[in-house]
Design an enzyme around this catalytic site. Structure first.
Site, PDB file in Angstrom:
ATOM      1  N   ASP A  14      60.066  85.576  -6.388  1.00  0.00           N
ATOM      2  CA  ASP A  14      58.977  85.694  -5.766  1.00  0.00           C
ATOM      3  C   ASP A  14      58.049  84.486  -5.293  1.00  0.00           C
ATOM      4  O   ASP A  14      58.772  83.419  -5.532  1.00  0.00           O
ATOM      5  CB  ASP A  14      58.055  86.282  -7.031  1.00  0.00           C
ATOM      6  CG  ASP A  14      56.732  86.522  -6.494  1.00  0.00           C
ATOM      7  OD1 ASP A  14      56.244  87.349  -5.421  1.00  0.00           O
ATOM      8  OD2 ASP A  14      55.499  86.221  -7.336  1.00  0.00           O
ATOM      9  N   ASP A  16      54.531  83.688  -4.650  1.00  0.00           N
ATOM     10  CA  ASP A  16      53.036  83.300  -5.107  1.00  0.00           C
ATOM     11  C   ASP A  16      53.167  83.196  -6.681  1.00  0.00           C
ATOM     12  O   ASP A  16      53.419  83.959  -7.301  1.00  0.00           O
ATOM     13  CB  ASP A  16      52.276  84.121  -4.748  1.00  0.00           C
ATOM     14  CG  ASP A  16      52.139  84.534  -3.120  1.00  0.00           C
ATOM     15  OD1 ASP A  16      52.196  83.303  -2.468  1.00  0.00           O
ATOM     16  OD2 ASP A  16      52.092  85.336  -2.708  1.00  0.00           O
ATOM     17  N   GLY A  60      51.048  90.566  -7.166  1.00  0.00           N
ATOM     18  CA  GLY A  60      52.469  91.025  -6.773  1.00  0.00           C
ATOM     19  C   GLY A  60      52.452  92.303  -5.943  1.00  0.00           C
ATOM     20  O   GLY A  60      53.779  92.721  -5.495  1.00  0.00           O
ATOM     21  N   ARG A  63      49.025  93.965   0.232  1.00  0.00           N
ATOM     22  CA  ARG A  63      48.004  93.815   0.355  1.00  0.00           C
ATOM     23  C   ARG A  63      47.180  95.280   0.343  1.00  0.00           C
ATOM     24  O   ARG A  63      46.059  95.195  -0.539  1.00  0.00           O
ATOM     25  CB  ARG A  63      47.691  93.260   1.723  1.00  0.00           C
ATOM     26  CG  ARG A  63      46.438  92.800   2.131  1.00  0.00           C
ATOM     27  CD  ARG A  63      46.019  92.372   3.749  1.00  0.00           C
ATOM     28  NE  ARG A  63      47.450  91.871   4.078  1.00  0.00           N
ATOM     29  CZ  ARG A  63      47.655  91.838   5.544  1.00  0.00           C
ATOM     30  NH1 ARG A  63      46.975  92.549   6.228  1.00  0.00           N
ATOM     31  NH2 ARG A  63      48.924  91.113   5.783  1.00  0.00           N
ATOM     32  N   ASN A 142      52.499  86.748   4.937  1.00  0.00           N
ATOM     33  CA  ASN A 142      52.099  85.322   4.999  1.00  0.00           C
ATOM     34  C   ASN A 142      53.278  84.513   4.396  1.00  0.00           C
ATOM     35  O   ASN A 142      53.116  83.412   4.162  1.00  0.00           O
ATOM     36  CB  ASN A 142      50.830  84.888   4.756  1.00  0.00           C
ATOM     37  CG  ASN A 142      49.833  85.545   5.415  1.00  0.00           C
ATOM     38  OD1 ASN A 142      49.785  85.881   6.330  1.00  0.00           O
ATOM     39  ND2 ASN A 142      48.687  86.060   4.478  1.00  0.00           N
TER      40      ASN A 142
END
Length: 211
Positions: A14, A16, A60, A63, A142
């Site tokens: 992952d 972030d 997780g 959006r 992003n």
């Protein structure tokens, strides 16, 4: 050296909160987005968006799934809206709030930049030297700009992000689809791939994908 089982040949990360501290950026953007919306809706008595809300309903997820899940937790229903809705104008929609949050994230990344976690950077470099296949699997659209800002894009053999998920019609975490796509991109079976996650939704995805 890496502390992995001998049969592991691929690693899926992952982004972030695992490779970069961008979870903090996402929380800040979500909080501003939702607090603006809730204050406009409920006035000064609004119940603010908290870290616990982020951890339980947003972290997780893609959006727009994050918007839907959080709003459901507050018994709020909004129309889906159009893909290009803007959250800062007009009647609020799911897509409008999601796009508002995305604009804020991009502003923060461009203003402040991103640095990888030193320990994660060291681990990924060691994995590359050990010949293990490596992919990033992130719900974020992003993902690539963040990896480029952090200077680590070239450390990975494959990137499955929010844009890839949309193009391939993959369900987001907690469904295993994106991690399974990452395994396919590395040409490995999930049973020999390890998932690195910090979000409950991502852990569930790795578990259900039999990684």
């Amino acid at each position: 050296m890496l502390g992995l089982p001998d049969d592991i040949t691929a690693l899926l990360f992952d982004l972030d909160g695992v490779l970069t501290p961008t979870a903090k950026i996402h929380f800040k953007a979500w909080k501003q987005t939702f607090d603006e919306f809730l204050k406009e809706r409920d006035g000064d008595s609004f119940k603010e968006f908290t870290q616990d809300d982020y951890n339980e309903y947003v972290d997780g997820m893609s959006r727009f799934d994050g918007v839907r899940t959080f709003l459901k937790s507050r018994d709020i229903e909004l129309p889906e809206g159009a893909d290009d809705d803007e959250g800062s104008s007009g009647e609020p929609t799911v897509h409008g709030l999601g796009n508002r949050k995305n604009d804020l994230v991009l502003e923060l990344i461009q203003r402040d930049g991103v640095e990888p976690y030193p320990g994660s950077l060291k681990f990924v470099k060691a994995a590359k030297e050990a010949g293990l296949a490596r992919a990033v699997v992130s719900a974020s659209a992003n993902c690539r700009p963040v990896l480029r800002s952090a200077g680590i894009e070239d450390l990975f053999d494959a990137i499955i992000d929010g844009k890839v998920a949309d193009e391939q019609h993959l369900q987001g975490k907690p469904h295993p689809d994106t991690y399974l796509a990452g395994a396919r991109a590395l040409d490995v079976d999930p049973s020999v791939a390890a998932v690195f996650e910090d979000a409950t939704a991502g852990v569930q995805a790795g578990h259900d994908g039999h990684f």
